[in-house]
Write a protein that holds these residues in place. Structure first.
Motif, PDB file in Angstrom:
ATOM      1  N   ALA A 129       0.827  -1.213   0.000  1.00 39.18           N
ATOM      2  CA  ALA A 129       0.000   0.000   0.000  1.00 39.18           C
ATOM      3  C   ALA A 129       0.862   1.264   0.000  1.00 39.18           C
ATOM      4  N   VAL A 130       0.376   2.305  -0.715  1.00 41.06           N
ATOM      5  CA  VAL A 130       1.001   3.618  -0.599  1.00 41.06           C
ATOM      6  C   VAL A 130       0.205   4.393   0.452  1.00 41.06           C
ATOM      7  N   ASN A 131       0.907   5.228   1.204  1.00 42.08           N
ATOM      8  CA  ASN A 131       0.291   6.032   2.265  1.00 42.08           C
ATOM      9  C   ASN A 131       0.231   7.492   1.844  1.00 42.08           C
ATOM     10  N   SER A 132      -0.950   8.088   1.912  1.00 43.62           N
ATOM     11  CA  SER A 132      -1.060   9.527   1.640  1.00 43.62           C
ATOM     12  C   SER A 132      -0.726  10.291   2.923  1.00 43.62           C
ATOM     13  N   ASN A 133      -0.517  11.577   2.779  1.00 43.94           N
ATOM     14  CA  ASN A 133      -0.135  12.400   3.934  1.00 43.94           C
ATOM     15  C   ASN A 133      -0.794  13.765   3.833  1.00 43.94           C
ATOM     16  N   THR A 134      -1.890  13.917   4.571  1.00 40.90           N
ATOM     17  CA  THR A 134      -2.514  15.258   4.667  1.00 40.90           C
ATOM     18  C   THR A 134      -2.528  15.660   6.136  1.00 40.90           C
ATOM     19  N   PHE A 135      -1.471  15.205   6.862  1.00 41.76           N
ATOM     20  CA  PHE A 135      -1.329  15.591   8.269  1.00 41.76           C
ATOM     21  C   PHE A 135      -0.163  16.557   8.468  1.00 41.76           C
ATOM     22  N   GLN A 136       0.478  16.973   7.334  1.00 40.35           N
ATOM     23  CA  GLN A 136       1.551  17.970   7.386  1.00 40.35           C
ATOM     24  C   GLN A 136       1.378  18.942   6.217  1.00 40.35           C
ATOM     25  N   ASP A 137       1.826  20.180   6.397  1.00 39.66           N
ATOM     26  CA  ASP A 137       1.887  21.128   5.275  1.00 39.66           C
ATOM     27  C   ASP A 137       3.260  21.023   4.651  1.00 39.66           C
ATOM     28  N   ALA A 159     -10.770  19.679  -1.107  1.00 40.99           N
ATOM     29  CA  ALA A 159     -10.456  19.352  -2.510  1.00 40.99           C
ATOM     30  C   ALA A 159      -8.955  19.131  -2.686  1.00 40.99           C
ATOM     31  N   GLN A 160      -8.143  19.952  -2.015  1.00 36.26           N
ATOM     32  CA  GLN A 160      -6.680  19.818  -2.099  1.00 36.26           C
ATOM     33  C   GLN A 160      -6.251  18.456  -1.547  1.00 36.26           C
ATOM     34  N   ALA A 161      -6.879  18.051  -0.448  1.00 36.69           N
ATOM     35  CA  ALA A 161      -6.535  16.770   0.186  1.00 36.69           C
ATOM     36  C   ALA A 161      -6.991  15.584  -0.677  1.00 36.69           C
ATOM     37  N   VAL A 162      -8.178  15.730  -1.283  1.00 40.85           N
ATOM     38  CA  VAL A 162      -8.668  14.669  -2.176  1.00 40.85           C
ATOM     39  C   VAL A 162      -7.706  14.519  -3.355  1.00 40.85           C
ATOM     40  N   GLU A 163      -7.299  15.652  -3.922  1.00 43.52           N
ATOM     41  CA  GLU A 163      -6.394  15.642  -5.082  1.00 43.52           C
ATOM     42  C   GLU A 163      -5.079  14.931  -4.735  1.00 43.52           C
ATOM     43  N   HIS A 164      -4.559  15.181  -3.552  1.00 45.81           N
ATOM     44  CA  HIS A 164      -3.309  14.522  -3.136  1.00 45.81           C
ATOM     45  C   HIS A 164      -3.495  13.010  -3.092  1.00 45.81           C
ATOM     46  N   ASN A 165      -4.611  12.545  -2.536  1.00 47.02           N
ATOM     47  CA  ASN A 165      -4.870  11.108  -2.452  1.00 47.02           C
ATOM     48  C   ASN A 165      -5.010  10.480  -3.838  1.00 47.02           C
ATOM     49  N   VAL A 166      -5.678  11.209  -4.748  1.00 47.42           N
ATOM     50  CA  VAL A 166      -5.828  10.693  -6.116  1.00 47.42           C
ATOM     51  C   VAL A 166      -4.459  10.605  -6.797  1.00 47.42           C
ATOM     52  N   LEU A 175       3.926   2.038  -9.608  1.00 51.04           N
ATOM     53  CA  LEU A 175       4.811   1.166  -8.820  1.00 51.04           C
ATOM     54  C   LEU A 175       4.283  -0.266  -8.730  1.00 51.04           C
ATOM     55  N   GLY A 176       3.024  -0.478  -9.198  1.00 49.89           N
ATOM     56  CA  GLY A 176       2.451  -1.825  -9.088  1.00 49.89           C
ATOM     57  C   GLY A 176       1.789  -2.073  -7.742  1.00 49.89           C
ATOM     58  N   SER A 177       1.573  -0.985  -6.981  1.00 45.34           N
ATOM     59  CA  SER A 177       0.863  -1.114  -5.706  1.00 45.34           C
ATOM     60  C   SER A 177      -0.622  -1.307  -6.006  1.00 45.34           C
ATOM     61  N   ARG A 178      -1.389  -1.852  -5.009  1.00 48.11           N
ATOM     62  CA  ARG A 178      -2.829  -2.034  -5.270  1.00 48.11           C
ATOM     63  C   ARG A 178      -3.655  -1.644  -4.061  1.00 48.11           C
ATOM     64  N   ALA A 179      -3.093  -0.724  -3.267  1.00 45.48           N
ATOM     65  CA  ALA A 179      -3.882  -0.246  -2.130  1.00 45.48           C
ATOM     66  C   ALA A 179      -3.400   1.127  -1.705  1.00 45.48           C
ATOM     67  N   LEU A 180      -4.352   1.915  -1.198  1.00 49.00           N
ATOM     68  CA  LEU A 180      -4.059   3.248  -0.655  1.00 49.00           C
ATOM     69  C   LEU A 180      -4.446   3.250   0.813  1.00 49.00           C
ATOM     70  N   THR A 181      -3.479   3.567   1.675  1.00 52.48           N
ATOM     71  CA  THR A 181      -3.798   3.705   3.098  1.00 52.48           C
ATOM     72  C   THR A 181      -4.070   5.170   3.395  1.00 52.48           C
ATOM     73  N   VAL A 182      -5.232   5.426   3.971  1.00 52.96           N
ATOM     74  CA  VAL A 182      -5.621   6.796   4.311  1.00 52.96           C
ATOM     75  C   VAL A 182      -5.699   6.921   5.827  1.00 52.96           C
ATOM     76  N   TRP A 183      -4.703   7.580   6.418  1.00 54.05           N
ATOM     77  CA  TRP A 183      -4.781   7.961   7.830  1.00 54.05           C
ATOM     78  C   TRP A 183      -4.763   9.488   7.886  1.00 54.05           C
ATOM     79  N   ILE A 184      -5.747  10.080   8.578  1.00 50.10           N
ATOM     80  CA  ILE A 184      -5.752  11.530   8.739  1.00 50.10           C
ATOM     81  C   ILE A 184      -5.762  11.852  10.230  1.00 50.10           C
ATOM     82  N   GLY A 185      -5.124  12.953  10.588  1.00 48.48           N
ATOM     83  CA  GLY A 185      -5.083  13.365  11.993  1.00 48.48           C
ATOM     84  C   GLY A 185      -6.235  14.275  12.355  1.00 48.48           C
ATOM     85  N   ASP A 186      -7.148  14.506  11.383  1.00 49.33           N
ATOM     86  CA  ASP A 186      -8.239  15.465  11.577  1.00 49.33           C
ATOM     87  C   ASP A 186      -8.993  15.224  12.886  1.00 49.33           C
ATOM     88  N   GLY A 187      -9.289  16.323  13.606  1.00 48.99           N
ATOM     89  CA  GLY A 187     -10.048  16.208  14.849  1.00 48.99           C
ATOM     90  C   GLY A 187     -10.068  17.536  15.581  1.00 48.99           C
TER      91      GLY A 187
END
Ligand code: LRH
Ligand code: MN
Length: 434
Positions: A129-137, A159-166, A175-187
């Motif tokens: 899996a690839v990991n997205s990162n919208t917990f840092q600027d 929208a900016q965060a969605v675009e990063h994940n896409v 890379l031949g990966s087949r999964a996206l891990t989405v962890w967000i620190g939102d709260g």
């Protein structure tokens, strides 16, 4: 320092390191084989399953980790994703247990992703899996994630965060990966700071767009976490919120269990059992912890808890739960050890828990459970957990051309010293986990 450098990925170096250990291993393996055959267990069948078990290395784990207080860089740290890959190949060569790497974007950004895939293939590695990162600027980012990302009250930030994940999905495909891990620190840090219901609705609205961008054969892995960086409420705070989101999004959405993301004493094997029941157990971030999200080495604090998690996984396999295929990944922070040594021993601790869980006599256990014989049911698990499966783990490595004693072989290679020469340190002041 005495001793010349030898590439620890070199097959003849490994064979040489194994030479003086094989005789004792054969004796120990035969002895354990005799014990297990008295229990009606074929040791070679267990060894074959252990040899087939693989876990993904977190790219962010091969560098020295830190805390918010400080990070004390180690020698010869990898300075970019290509050097991280070289270190991951050392771990896989010596353990035979880590055939894939899980990247984190943009930490692992490179303009040459096809080149990275080529180098990985040459090293015998693939990408999990690839990991997205919208917990840092990051430098040059237009809108800040200070008050959230996929659940921010400002649609432009979402929208900016969605675009990063896409974008992460697009890179993962290269890379031949087949999964996206989405962890967000939102709260939120204060009661009242965030509308708890609307924040979750915004999460669904945003992740739906990411979900719709998933290729047909991909999975989205939703990672829950009780707290940090938010210290009052986290939007995806527990397995319930994660499962609700996965079931709302669709069949390609699954729940990822990071062992460190729960309050102390939470029964994680129970959560695993529920997610198996819901057919939404997508995978794990394995580590260990005593207090919070300590990201300590797997099995270093509570190996029985790890065994009980694998007991649920082997039970699901044994009951032939349909489409049961969780992704196994490590997620650790190595603040005081050589990351390569910690990752090797952690992968082996996973194989140990798996091997012990394979030794559970499930027919006998089911009988004791049916008869409410609590003592003997517990003893049936303990008998498996207290079996020293070390010979099975070492034999599985030997069968794969890996090292009987990976840490000894690694130290004998002087790889870290060689890296210290080749990778002059770029010292940075300050804290942070990576
Ligand atoms: C969050 C987390 C997540 C990663 C990060 C490095 O605590 O477990 O999986 O993105 O660590
Ligand atoms: Mn994690």
């Amino acid at each position: 320092m005495a001793g010349t450098y030898t590439d620890p990925r070199d097959r003849s170096f490994i064979a040489d390191a194994n030479a003086k250990l094989t005789k004792d291993l054969d004796a120990d393996y035969a002895a354990l084989g005799a014990i297990l055959s008295r229990r009606g267990i074929d040791i070679d069948a267990v060894t074959a399953m252990v040899a087939n078990f693989g876990v993904a290395i977190p790219s962010w784990g091969v560098g020295t980790g830190g805390t918010r207080f400080a990070r004390f860089p180690g020698r010869g740290e990898p300075r970019n994703v290509f050097e991280k890959l070289e270190d991951c190949a050392v771990i896989h060569s010596l353990t035979g247990a880590t055939p894939t790497v899980s990247l984190h974007l943009p930490w692992d950004h490179t303009d040459d992703m096809p080149g990275l895939r080529q180098r990985a293939t040459a090293l015998g590695l693939g990408f999990d899996a690839v990991n997205s990162n919208t917990f840092q600027d990051r430098p040059g980012q237009k809108l800040s994630y200070k008050f959230g990302s996929l659940t921010h009250t400002d649609a432009a930030v979402r929208a900016q965060a969605v675009e990063h994940n896409v974008e992460c999905i697009r890179i993962g495909q290269l890379l031949g990966s087949r999964a996206l891990t989405v962890w967000i620190g939102d709260g939120a840090n204060f009661p009242g700071q965030q509308h708890l219901g609307r924040a979750f609705e915004r999460y669904i609205e945003s992740t739906r767009q990411i979900y719709d961008a998933l290729p047909a054969d991909w999975r989205m892995l939703i990672e829950h976490k009780m707290y940090e960086p938010a210290f009052y409420a986290t939007v995806i705070q527990d397995w319930g919120s994660s499962l609700l989101a996965a079931q709302t999004l669709g069949p390609k959405a699954f729940c990822l269990v990071d062992l460190g993301h729960h309050a102390p004493n939470v029964n994680i094997e129970m959560i695993v059992s529920r997610l198996v029941h819901a057919r939404r157990l997508g995978g794990f971030h394995f580590n260990d912890s005593k207090y919070g999200d300590d990201d300590l080495d797997t099995g270093s604090i509570d190996p029985y808890r790890l065994f009980l998690v694998f007991n649920e996984l082997v039970d699901a396999q044994w009951r032939q739960v349909p489409d049961f295929n969780p992704a196994h990944m490590l997620d650790q922070s190595h603040n005081v050890t050589d990351p390569i040594e910690s990752l090797m021993t952690s992968a082996i601790e996973l194989q140990r828990a798996y091997a012990q869980a394979l030794l559970v006599d499930r027919e006998v256990l089911a009988d004791y459970q049916q008869q409410n014989d609590a003592l003997m049911a517990s003893q049936t698990l303990k008998r498996a957990f207290t079996t020293d499966v070390q010979p099975i783990l070492a034999r599985a490595r030997l069968q794969k051309g890996a090292a009987i004693d990976p840490v000894a072989a690694y130290r004998r290679s002087h790889y870290r010293i060689e890296c210290a020469v080749k990778r002059p340190a770029a010292h940075s002041f300050g804290g942070g986990i990576v």
